[in-house]
Scaffold this motif. Sequence first.
Motif, PDB file in Angstrom:
ATOM      1  N   ALA A 153      52.150  80.417  35.860  1.00 52.12           N
ATOM      2  CA  ALA A 153      51.356  79.221  36.180  1.00 52.12           C
ATOM      3  C   ALA A 153      51.640  78.105  35.188  1.00 52.12           C
ATOM      4  CB  ALA A 153      49.873  79.568  36.196  1.00 52.12           C
ATOM      5  N   GLU A 154      51.840  78.458  33.920  1.00 60.42           N
ATOM      6  CA  GLU A 154      52.195  77.445  32.927  1.00 60.42           C
ATOM      7  C   GLU A 154      53.545  76.806  33.271  1.00 60.42           C
ATOM      8  OE1 GLU A 154      52.991  76.817  28.169  1.00 60.42           O
ATOM      9  OE2 GLU A 154      52.982  78.841  28.984  1.00 60.42           O
ATOM     10  N   SER A 155      54.497  77.626  33.668  1.00 55.57           N
ATOM     11  CA  SER A 155      55.808  77.115  34.054  1.00 55.57           C
ATOM     12  C   SER A 155      55.687  76.169  35.247  1.00 55.57           C
ATOM     13  CB  SER A 155      56.738  78.288  34.384  1.00 55.57           C
ATOM     14  OG  SER A 155      57.992  77.844  34.798  1.00 55.57           O
ATOM     15  N   LEU A 156      54.870  76.537  36.214  1.00 56.19           N
ATOM     16  CA  LEU A 156      54.644  75.680  37.381  1.00 56.19           C
ATOM     17  C   LEU A 156      53.998  74.360  36.974  1.00 56.19           C
ATOM     18  CD1 LEU A 156      54.692  75.211  40.427  1.00 56.19           C
ATOM     19  CD2 LEU A 156      52.575  76.542  40.595  1.00 56.19           C
ATOM     20  N   CYS A 157      53.044  74.418  36.071  1.00 53.72           N
ATOM     21  CA  CYS A 157      52.410  73.189  35.567  1.00 53.72           C
ATOM     22  C   CYS A 157      53.440  72.276  34.914  1.00 53.72           C
ATOM     23  CB  CYS A 157      51.309  73.521  34.561  1.00 53.72           C
ATOM     24  SG  CYS A 157      49.802  74.181  35.285  1.00 53.72           S
ATOM     25  N   ARG A 158      54.344  72.873  34.153  1.00 49.66           N
ATOM     26  CA  ARG A 158      55.385  72.088  33.486  1.00 49.66           C
ATOM     27  C   ARG A 158      56.278  71.377  34.506  1.00 49.66           C
ATOM     28  NH1 ARG A 158      57.068  73.247  28.225  1.00 49.66           N
ATOM     29  NH2 ARG A 158      59.246  73.358  28.870  1.00 49.66           N
ATOM     30  N   VAL A 159      56.618  72.069  35.580  1.00 51.70           N
ATOM     31  CA  VAL A 159      57.452  71.441  36.624  1.00 51.70           C
ATOM     32  C   VAL A 159      56.701  70.261  37.234  1.00 51.70           C
ATOM     33  CG1 VAL A 159      58.495  71.764  38.896  1.00 51.70           C
ATOM     34  CG2 VAL A 159      58.768  73.531  37.139  1.00 51.70           C
ATOM     35  N   ILE A 160      55.441  70.469  37.582  1.00 51.79           N
ATOM     36  CA  ILE A 160      54.656  69.403  38.210  1.00 51.79           C
ATOM     37  C   ILE A 160      54.486  68.224  37.250  1.00 51.79           C
ATOM     38  CG2 ILE A 160      52.385  68.805  39.160  1.00 51.79           C
ATOM     39  CD1 ILE A 160      52.201  71.806  40.053  1.00 51.79           C
ATOM     40  N   GLU A 161      54.267  68.527  35.998  1.00 50.64           N
ATOM     41  CA  GLU A 161      54.005  67.484  35.015  1.00 50.64           C
ATOM     42  C   GLU A 161      55.253  66.711  34.597  1.00 50.64           C
ATOM     43  OE1 GLU A 161      51.434  67.165  30.896  1.00 50.64           O
ATOM     44  OE2 GLU A 161      52.207  69.112  31.500  1.00 50.64           O
ATOM     45  N   HIS A 162      56.399  67.377  34.524  1.00 44.45           N
ATOM     46  CA  HIS A 162      57.575  66.744  33.931  1.00 44.45           C
ATOM     47  C   HIS A 162      58.701  66.391  34.905  1.00 44.45           C
ATOM     48  CE1 HIS A 162      55.986  67.177  29.940  1.00 44.45           C
ATOM     49  NE2 HIS A 162      55.752  68.445  30.157  1.00 44.45           N
ATOM     50  N   ALA A 163      58.606  66.804  36.139  1.00 43.77           N
ATOM     51  CA  ALA A 163      59.655  66.415  37.092  1.00 43.77           C
ATOM     52  C   ALA A 163      59.486  64.938  37.425  1.00 43.77           C
ATOM     53  CB  ALA A 163      59.581  67.262  38.357  1.00 43.77           C
ATOM     54  N   PRO A 164      60.571  64.167  37.356  1.00 47.62           N
ATOM     55  CA  PRO A 164      60.434  62.733  37.615  1.00 47.62           C
ATOM     56  C   PRO A 164      60.053  62.407  39.055  1.00 47.62           C
ATOM     57  CG  PRO A 164      62.727  63.306  37.106  1.00 47.62           C
ATOM     58  CD  PRO A 164      61.915  64.534  36.949  1.00 47.62           C
ATOM     59  N   ASP A 165      60.500  63.224  39.999  1.00 44.51           N
ATOM     60  CA  ASP A 165      60.179  62.996  41.408  1.00 44.51           C
ATOM     61  C   ASP A 165      59.963  64.358  42.057  1.00 44.51           C
ATOM     62  OD1 ASP A 165      59.937  62.293  44.046  1.00 44.51           O
ATOM     63  OD2 ASP A 165      61.852  61.221  44.165  1.00 44.51           O
ATOM     64  N   LEU A 166      58.707  64.683  42.329  1.00 38.33           N
ATOM     65  CA  LEU A 166      58.383  66.007  42.871  1.00 38.33           C
ATOM     66  C   LEU A 166      58.998  66.238  44.249  1.00 38.33           C
ATOM     67  CD1 LEU A 166      54.677  66.414  41.711  1.00 38.33           C
ATOM     68  CD2 LEU A 166      56.719  67.537  40.806  1.00 38.33           C
ATOM     69  N   GLU A 167      59.232  65.170  44.988  1.00 34.07           N
ATOM     70  CA  GLU A 167      59.846  65.320  46.308  1.00 34.07           C
ATOM     71  C   GLU A 167      61.287  65.838  46.202  1.00 34.07           C
ATOM     72  OE1 GLU A 167      58.389  65.055  49.192  1.00 34.07           O
ATOM     73  OE2 GLU A 167      56.536  64.015  48.656  1.00 34.07           O
ATOM     74  N   LYS A 168      61.927  65.619  45.055  1.00 37.23           N
ATOM     75  CA  LYS A 168      63.316  66.057  44.871  1.00 37.23           C
ATOM     76  C   LYS A 168      63.431  67.436  44.237  1.00 37.23           C
ATOM     77  CE  LYS A 168      65.241  61.425  44.635  1.00 37.23           C
ATOM     78  NZ  LYS A 168      65.936  60.448  43.815  1.00 37.23           N
ATOM     79  N   VAL A 169      62.325  67.990  43.798  1.00 37.90           N
ATOM     80  CA  VAL A 169      62.354  69.342  43.230  1.00 37.90           C
ATOM     81  C   VAL A 169      62.605  70.315  44.377  1.00 37.90           C
ATOM     82  CG1 VAL A 169      61.002  71.119  42.042  1.00 37.90           C
ATOM     83  CG2 VAL A 169      60.748  68.722  41.386  1.00 37.90           C
ATOM     84  N   PRO A 170      63.540  71.234  44.207  1.00 34.79           N
ATOM     85  CA  PRO A 170      63.778  72.211  45.279  1.00 34.79           C
ATOM     86  C   PRO A 170      62.491  72.976  45.617  1.00 34.79           C
ATOM     87  CG  PRO A 170      65.475  72.369  43.586  1.00 34.79           C
ATOM     88  CD  PRO A 170      64.435  71.439  43.066  1.00 34.79           C
ATOM     89  N   ALA A 171      62.164  73.006  46.889  1.00 38.78           N
ATOM     90  CA  ALA A 171      60.941  73.680  47.323  1.00 38.78           C
ATOM     91  C   ALA A 171      60.916  75.142  46.886  1.00 38.78           C
ATOM     92  CB  ALA A 171      60.798  73.572  48.835  1.00 38.78           C
ATOM     93  N   GLU A 172      62.104  75.744  46.778  1.00 33.53           N
ATOM     94  CA  GLU A 172      62.178  77.149  46.372  1.00 33.53           C
ATOM     95  C   GLU A 172      61.626  77.360  44.964  1.00 33.53           C
ATOM     96  OE1 GLU A 172      65.047  75.448  47.386  1.00 33.53           O
ATOM     97  OE2 GLU A 172      64.874  76.129  49.465  1.00 33.53           O
ATOM     98  N   LEU A 173      61.743  76.361  44.109  1.00 32.28           N
ATOM     99  CA  LEU A 173      61.216  76.496  42.753  1.00 32.28           C
ATOM    100  C   LEU A 173      59.698  76.647  42.795  1.00 32.28           C
ATOM    101  CD1 LEU A 173      61.966  76.616  39.774  1.00 32.28           C
ATOM    102  CD2 LEU A 173      61.844  74.122  39.709  1.00 32.28           C
ATOM    103  N   PHE A 174      59.046  75.845  43.616  1.00 30.35           N
ATOM    104  CA  PHE A 174      57.596  75.983  43.787  1.00 30.35           C
ATOM    105  C   PHE A 174      57.254  77.309  44.466  1.00 30.35           C
ATOM    106  CE2 PHE A 174      58.043  71.299  43.751  1.00 30.35           C
ATOM    107  CZ  PHE A 174      57.179  71.022  42.696  1.00 30.35           C
ATOM    108  N   THR A 175      57.965  77.606  45.536  1.00 34.16           N
ATOM    109  CA  THR A 175      57.690  78.817  46.308  1.00 34.16           C
ATOM    110  C   THR A 175      57.844  80.073  45.455  1.00 34.16           C
ATOM    111  OG1 THR A 175      58.433  77.709  48.316  1.00 34.16           O
ATOM    112  CG2 THR A 175      58.317  80.098  48.385  1.00 34.16           C
TER     113      THR A 175
END
Length: 192
Positions: free
Chosen positions: A110-132
């Motif tokens: 969950a901490e890793s997921l928070c880091r992705v949400i917080e630090h990715a410049p554009d969440l729409e460009k983050v591969p959906a698989e990373l969230f999944t």
Amino acid sequence: MAKNSAKDIEVKAFATHQIITQPNPLRKVLRRVEAKDMDDPVGRAEQALASLAGEFKDWMAIEVERLSAAWTAVQKHGFTKELRDELFHAAHDIKGDAATFGFPSAAGIAESLCRVIEHAPDLEKVPAELFTHHINAILAIVHENTRLDRISVSAELSRRLRKVADDYLTQVNRDRPEHLEVILAPTIAPVD
């Protein structure tokens, strides 16, 4: 508070100095309690946690369901501010609660997921698989983490997801030094 009289004050004289000691006025207000009557707040807290232990898994299931629902809404409607915040807060709550409820590896993921949400410049460009993968890992840990041999597997999964997330964040933030510094800073690994 009554003042001490001169006879209550003790003076010890040495060659180079004196030590003046006055009696502790708090001794008059202390009440001695027998060992059998002593209150143990830590013991009471441990008993309260033990009585709630059966509910921990249910509480975590509710938190995981909230995270899953937030991700489903994001997939359906995209990353609006409200949905981004809900996904972040659901992951953040799991990060804070999971170790207490007996799921330390879920806290790391969950901490890793928070880091992705917080630090990715554009969440729409983050591969959906990373969230999944993060969300499915948390689901699996909470629903299936009942045996000790699975704990080591979930800890390894947590470490690998963190590495993948950090590698991704390092790549997309190479032109954003303020984020890169936070991403590359060492963190304390979760205790399993």
